[in-house]
Each structure stands twice: as C-alpha cells, then as structure tokens.
Write an enzyme that holds these catalytic residues in place. Structure first.
Site, PDB file in Angstrom:
ATOM      1  CB  SER A 147      -0.496  -0.152   1.202  1.00 26.55           C
ATOM      2  OG  SER A 147      -0.334   0.274   2.571  1.00 26.55           O
ATOM      3  CG  HIS A 168      -3.374  -1.287  -2.184  1.00 24.79           C
ATOM      4  ND1 HIS A 168      -4.098   0.126  -1.983  1.00 24.79           N
ATOM      5  CD2 HIS A 168      -3.645  -1.936  -1.373  1.00 24.79           C
ATOM      6  CE1 HIS A 168      -4.054  -0.151  -1.213  1.00 24.79           C
ATOM      7  NE2 HIS A 168      -3.816  -0.618   0.187  1.00 24.79           N
ATOM      8  CD  GLU A 180      -5.119   2.092  -5.077  1.00 21.18           C
ATOM      9  OE1 GLU A 180      -5.526   3.527  -4.668  1.00 21.18           O
ATOM     10  OE2 GLU A 180      -4.285   1.966  -4.274  1.00 21.18           O
ATOM     11  CG  ASN A 218      -3.447   5.223   0.912  1.00 21.10           C
ATOM     12  OD1 ASN A 218      -4.426   5.093   1.923  1.00 21.10           O
ATOM     13  ND2 ASN A 218      -2.565   4.054   1.224  1.00 21.10           N
TER      14      ASN A 218
END
Length: 527
Positions: A147, A168, A180, A218
C-alpha cells in the site's frame, strides 16, 4: 469497447495505451492455482477471495506452522459463511478441498499468480520475489499487495520485471470491492490487463493506476485528514464538531478524527509522512504536528484505548458544538445566484420564510443587515464594515442534518442569531466555528478535487477510475472530480486561490490541471 487507460511508469513518465492494446491479457482461469505469500489478515482475506472464486489456493508463510494455522482460520470463516446462508455447504466442501498450506516455497512452482502480502519492508519484499522468480515459471504473474512502497522498486532486481504488478486490496479484502491494479515502470501492459481481468472475475472492481506514491486512494485522500487537522490546529473547531460537519453536512460516512482513531493514528500518520517524503516534501502533503504529538503520546486510537477520543469503558463521547435555539427571521433578501447554495432558496420558502430576489453578487441579506455567504476561501474580518456570516458547503442541502456557520469578531450576536435561526427553521442543527478561510467541507472538497485533477493530469489514472477508487476505497459520497464538476471549475479554482493568498505556502495553489480547466471554462463563457 473499453476506454480504460493502461499507464506504465510513474506520474512523470507515463505511456497511455489505446483500449485495443493489451487485450491478450486474459484472466487467470479458475482452474489455475493462485498462491498467497503471507498469512496475516490481508493474506487470508485475499486467499478467501480467490478461493471462493473457484481457484485452487496455496498459502505460504516463512514462519513455520503459520500457513496451516491460516488454512484452519479460513476454513472457520467459510463455516461462518455457511451458517449465515452466504455460502452453501457443497461450495464450502469444494473450497476446502482446494485450499492447501505450503510448507516450502517450492510448492508454489505451478502457480499462475502469486500475490505477496507480507511486511511493508522493501528489502524483504525484494528478496522474496527474487527467490520466487527462481521457482515459478516465466509466465507466472507476480503481484504485491503493498500500500505504500514503489511497485517499480520492488521489481527492480527481477530478471523479468515485466510480469510484476501491484494488486492493492483494501481491508477487509473479502468485503471491500476496490482493487488498485498498479503498473510499475517495467510492467507489461498484457500483465496489467491479465491482473485486471482476474480480479474483475473475482467480483471486485479494479482500477488501473501508475506507480505513484499512495497510488490513487492514499494519494488523493490526504486532504480529508489534513484539512480537518489544520482547522483544529487553528483553534477554529474541536474534533467532534469537525467530524459532525463532514458527516452531517458533507455527507462523508465518518469524520476524519473518528476514522483515524479507527485506522490507528500511527498508521495514518505514517502513510501521510510516506507520501509527503516520496513527493520530496511537497507542501500539499505536509503532515500535521498535532497528529505527530498524538502518536508520540501513545494515543493511537481505538487500539490503545485513547486517540482523539477516549474509548475507555464508560467514557462519554464528546458532542459537537450545537447552537441553542434561535428565532428564525420572517424574511430575507437573496442577492444574485447562490451557486451551490441555490437549493437553499426553495427550502427557505418551503419553511415559510419570505424570500425577495435582487440582482447582486451571490449572498443573503439578513433582516438586521448582516450578510450570509457561502464559504469562498476568504475570512469575514476582511469585509469591514459589513457583518459577514459564512455557511459551509453541503453535499445536499435538503438532506444535510447539520449546517456549519463561521463568524468574525465584528459579527454582532444578533446577526449570528438570525443566521442560526434561519437554518434551524429548515430542521437543521447548527454548529458555529471560528473564522477560518474555506471553513471545513468547502476547503476539504476543493483540495480533494485539486489532488484528483492533478493525478489525472499526470497520467496516474483516468478521471473515472479516480472517482471510482475514492467512492469504493474510502466510501466518499461522491467522486472528487464528479463533485468538482457539479461545483464548477471556476468556483473550485477561485476557492483554492483565495486560500493560497491567505496561506502562501504552496499548499493551496491550484494545480495546473485545475487552473487549466478554469481557463477553459472562462473561454467557453466568453464565446
């Protein structure tokens, strides 16, 4: 035909592929073995997803006995699914028959896909994949669930880095739909497509992105936490009130303070710091000193019993600031178009408040002469001698259960009471915060839109994939680009520019993507 974009490289070195290219990357068939390395929460969750999708699954962990323990834990999970009626007994028996613990990495040799979910340590991951490459076939897809680390860096020492990709998953993997699919600098487009189609076949919603710090979620999500922390650090509002504003006015599922308590303050702060450092300390990603102090104090959130809030037995949760009842004005004047706040006019009329329309620059005139304005990035004290009360942006003014107001030191109590009573007449609770530019929801949404637009502009992902990732990965009520389009590019850009004038650090300067879209809108209007 699909218009998805496959991106190779970072946000500075990208190659946009046509939709037709890479279509040979067929999904890994359900008859092929999927191996999962790492048997923690994420490893078990990913294994469960592949197992329920019909694959033979092999679990491996370097710690002796851990793989067998994970098989037992997964079997127990399947049993609970049967008890809940979400899996039939025959499917459970078949799945258990396909699940095996591997005590030696050599047992992964025939896997078509190997997904790693081990400790977030670059050197450890690099060693693992170097070892795996000696065991599996050259056509095996190797994937990392990292991540925070660079997919490109993990694959850097491999003999065949083209078959390496990031997958991910979000925790808990069996429940959350988003994955992802991250293409490193050397990832072959066919491999990215194969990974994409595989997780799509597992019932997930994959999005493609380039190997950039934080990937999509993120990276883009940082302002949701950062702006709340900035408002708190400026003393404009307390955590409970900020959370309530973003939940009950902004439409977000959870507020940032309660959410970071759930995630873990140390985990959230570490991600923020990692993204900031990866972007060479770009001010748009600057971490919060207040959160650093919280981590240093050991108040990590729910897991430590105390974070922004106390989770001790019997502890009372702080209530958001809520204004006392006030009398609603009988009439108001609306000068000009209120923009995103325009739906309020019909709500006021439905509540029995007489509304007179006049030409103007977009504000409400209260009976005592005070002005009520939608947050625009400026501060009320700048409007001397006018008395200004700002109201915050809402996702949906009709459905919002709380409105947020801000006032300056010159705002008379009578003016504030009129503004409070006006929104209470709509059945809303009202919170009053300090005079902070952009308030809470407005500045948060503007910054989310800015980072999202910048990510698209740099080739990290398509606009559709960015919005999908933010809705599914972090449960946003709307994609940031979708919300920005609804607000209009000029309003987003003007709000950011106003914030930049008041905080000239570079944090709020509009990205080139936002500035360009604003200029294009101006050109369209001038025609």
């Amino acid at each position: 035909m699909s218009t998805n974009v496959t991106v190779r490289g970072s946000d500075d070195v990208t190659a946009r592929e046509t939709a037709a290219e890479g279509q040979d990357g067929a999904a890994v068939g359900p008859d092929r073995t999927v191996a999962v390395v790492g048997t923690g929460t994420m490893g078990q969750g990913i294994a469960q997803v592949a197992l329920v999708a019909g694959h033979p699954v092999r679990l491996y962990d370097s710690a002796p006995g851990r793989a067998a323990e994970a098989v037992a834990a997964l079997t127990a999970r399947l049993d609970r699914l049967v008890e809940k009626g979400r899996l039939d007994a025959a499917a459970r028996e078949a799945a258990v028959g396909r699940l095996h613990a591997a005590e030696d990495p050599a047992e992964l040799a025939d896997a078509a896909l190997v997904i790693e979910a081990i400790v977030e340590d670059l050197a450890v991951k690099q060693r693992l994949f170097a070892d795996l490459e000696k065991i599996v076939g050259d056509d095996t897809v190797l994937a990392t669930n990292t991540s925070s680390l660079s997919v490109t860096a993990i694959a850097g020492g491999l003999r065949l880095p083209g078959r390496f990709v990031g997958l991910h998953f979000f925790n808990p993997a069996p429940l959350l739909p988003l994955v992802e699919v991250v293409s490193g600098f050397a990832t072959d487009p066919d491999v990215a497509t194969r990974a994409y189609e595989t997780v799509k076949g597992w019932g997930k919603t994959p999005v493609r992105c380039a190997d950039t710090p934080g990937f999509i979620v993120n990276r883009v999500a940082r302002p949701f936490y950062a702006e709340a922390l900035r408002v708190f650090e400026e003393g404009a509002a307390d955590p409970a009130t900020i959370d309530a504003a973003l939940r009950e006015c902004g439409g977000f599922r959870m507020g940032p303070f309660e959410l970071t308590d759930l995630i873990g303050q140390d985990v959230n702060e570490a991600v923020t710091r990692s993204v900031w450092e990866s972007f060479h300390q770009d001010p748009k990603f600057t971490p919060s000193l207040a959160q650093r102090r919280l981590v240093e104090s050991g108040r990590l959130g729910r897991k430590s019993g105390h974070g922004w809030f106390s989770y001790a037995e019997g502890a009372e949760r702080p209530e958001p600031h809520t204004a006392a009842p006030a009398e609603a004005p009988k009439r108001i004047v609306v000068e000009g178009d209120l923009g995103p706040g325009e739906p309020l006019v019909a709500l006021f009329e439905e509540a029995g408040i007489a509304v007179r329309r006049k030409k103007g620059d977009g504000h409400i005139v209260l009976p005592g002469g005070g002005l009520l304005m939608l947050a625009d990035g400026e501060s009320s004290f700048e409007f001397f001698p006018d008395e200004i009360v700002y109201f915050d942006l809402a996702l949906d003014y009709a459905r919002a259960s709380r409105m947020v107001l801000s006032t300056g030191r010159r705002t008379a109590p009578e003016t504030l009471a009129e503004a409070v009573g006006l929104f209470q007449a709509l059945g809303k609770q009202v919170s009053v915060i300090g005079d902070v530019p952009g308030m809470i929801v407005a500045r948060t949404v503007a910054m989310l839109a800015d980072l999202a637009a910048d990510a698209v502009d740099r080739g990290v992902a398509t606009a559709e994939d960015v919005d999908t990732a933010m809705r599914l990965g972090v449960n946003y009520p709307a994609g940031p680009l979708e919300w920005a389009e609804k607000l209009g590019p000029r309003r987003v850009c003007d709000l950011l520019r106003a914030l930049h004038e008041r905080y000239p650090t570079g944090r709020y300067g509009p990205s080139q993507a936002v500035a360009r879209r604003c200029a294009e809108a101006d050109e369209e209007d001038s025609r």
